[in-house]
Enzyme design. Structure first.
Site, PDB file in Angstrom:
ATOM      1  N   THR A  44      39.933 -61.190 -34.466  1.00 29.71           N
ATOM      2  CA  THR A  44      38.928 -61.867 -33.819  1.00 29.71           C
ATOM      3  C   THR A  44      37.989 -62.994 -34.658  1.00 29.71           C
ATOM      4  OG1 THR A  44      38.674 -59.794 -32.701  1.00 29.71           O
ATOM      5  CG2 THR A  44      36.855 -61.283 -32.514  1.00 29.71           C
ATOM      6  N   HIS A  47      39.827 -66.151 -34.471  1.00 27.75           N
ATOM      7  CA  HIS A  47      39.676 -66.796 -33.450  1.00 27.75           C
ATOM      8  C   HIS A  47      38.205 -67.716 -33.341  1.00 27.75           C
ATOM      9  CE1 HIS A  47      42.896 -65.483 -31.127  1.00 27.75           C
ATOM     10  NE2 HIS A  47      42.705 -64.125 -31.563  1.00 27.75           N
TER      11      HIS A  47
HETATM   12 ZN   LIG Z   1      38.469 -55.926 -36.001  1.00 27.99          ZN
END
Ligand SMILES: [Zn+2]
Ligand SMILES: [Zn+2]
Length: 351
Positions: A44, A47
């Site tokens: 994440t 990203h």
């Molecule tokens: Zn994580």
């Protein structure tokens, strides 16, 4: 203590991140102030760093990101009762609302109003982080900081494996990221009879092997469907753990799934995928399971047993340990094209 701290901030709606000096967060009545001992990079965060489509739609700069961490509680809000100053905690990153249908029926991890630490509120790539008490998991004092920090993704793997009931079964794990590596070790520990792990990057396929895969294949050099079907007398595997979200891997997973088998989806596709519903699920009588995060806190009890009683050694997956000031070096390893990296852990106190 000084009232300033080092943090990694997404300042602009653009690629990258900046090391900044900012005020130490002020806590709300239901929050804890945690001195971060270790914090690790998640997919994440990559990203957010790369500022891809998902990040553009979800992240509101300026904000401190990062959500996987462990640390010592240095201050608690007035309404905090379960956690005390001095406790050694890790962060569960789901922040549930506490009053929706899911929260009231034991499914807080899929709360309708779910917020995520380091995504929707300031995160832990910093010397201090404020977290709601509901997200705190108390660690045993002896647990190494880098292990404590990666319990959150280790929990993703634990939840995926436990929900899929792999014991005495033949399984295939699609993916070679840290969570696929963790899942391999956990599946081994809870008694999967045979583990086929299908990855891409040679360095990571080697990690899958180290974590206990009986057969670890790279799609760069092997046809995983042929190899798995040959090795299972054309029957396929009982359980597929899909940890990539990539079309090709999902297709391979459904092809090697035995009739009546279980397909567990964890990897998140970046866009809609094509799907052969008839042959993949209906005619196969397949069971499909979706995995989001970790159960609060059943998964944490399970994962901490696995670590405490040394059922899984996750140290091979932690490949980079750096001071937080070397954030860019760690992040560049994660977003590199050869992926010679497992988990990257930062230590904010290291100089
Ligand atoms: Zn994580
Ligand atoms: Zn809720």
């Amino acid at each position: 203590m000084s009232d300033k701290m080092l943090a990694v901030m997404k300042k602009e709606r653009d690629k990258g991140a900046e090391l900044v000096t900012v005020d130490i967060p002020r806590i709300k009545p239901d929050e804890l102030l945690v001195k971060v001992k270790a914090t690790s990079i998640c997919g994440t965060d990559a990203h957010i760093y790369n500022w891809d489509e998902w990040a553009q739609g979800r992240i509101k700069p300026p904000m401190i990101f990062g959500h996987e961490c462990a640390g010592k509680v240095v201050q608690v809000g007035d309404q905090v009762s379960r956690i005390q100053v001095g406790d050694y905690i890790s962060a569960e990153t789901h922040i549930p609302c506490g009053h929706c249908f899911q929260c009231l029926t034991g499914k807080r991890h899929i709360c309708q109003n779910l917020k995520i630490l380091g995504v929707d509120i300031d995160g832990c790539f910093a010397e201090y982080v404020a977290i709601p008490e509901v997200c705190a998991w108390k660690n045993d004092q002896g647990l190494p900081y880098e292990i404590a920090a990666v319990q959150e993704p280790f929990g993703n793997a634990t939840y995926t494996v436990m929900e899929s009931q792999v014991s005495a079964k033949i399984i295939a794990i699609m993916g070679d990221g840290p969570i696929a590596c963790f899942a391999t070790g956990i599946a081994k520990a809870v008694g999967a009879a045979r583990i086929f792990a299908v990855g891409e990057f040679p360095y990571r396929v080697n990690l899958l092997k180290k974590m206990g895969a009986d057969v670890a294949l790279s799609i760069l050099t092997h046809d995983p469907v042929k190899e798995i079907m040959d090795a299972t007398s054309g029957e396929g595997v009982d359980v597929v753990l899909e940890m990539t979200g990539v079309q090709g891997a999902i297709d391979n997973g459904f092809q090697v799934l035995k009739k009546g088998g279980t397909f567990t989806a964890f990897g998140i596709p970046s866009s809609k995928i094509q799907f052969d519903l008839a042959n993949g699920i209906i005619f196969k009588g397949a069971n499909i399971i979706g995995i989001n995060g970790r159960r609060m806190f059943e998964t944490w009890f399970q994962l901490s047993n696995l670590l405490k009683y040394k059922k899984v050694d996750i140290s091979p997956v932690i490949t980079h340990k750096l001071p937080l000031k070397d954030f860019h070096e760690g992040m560049e390893a994660v977003v590199s094209s050869n992926k010679e990296v497992g988990k990257v852990v930062f230590f904010p106190e290291a100089r």
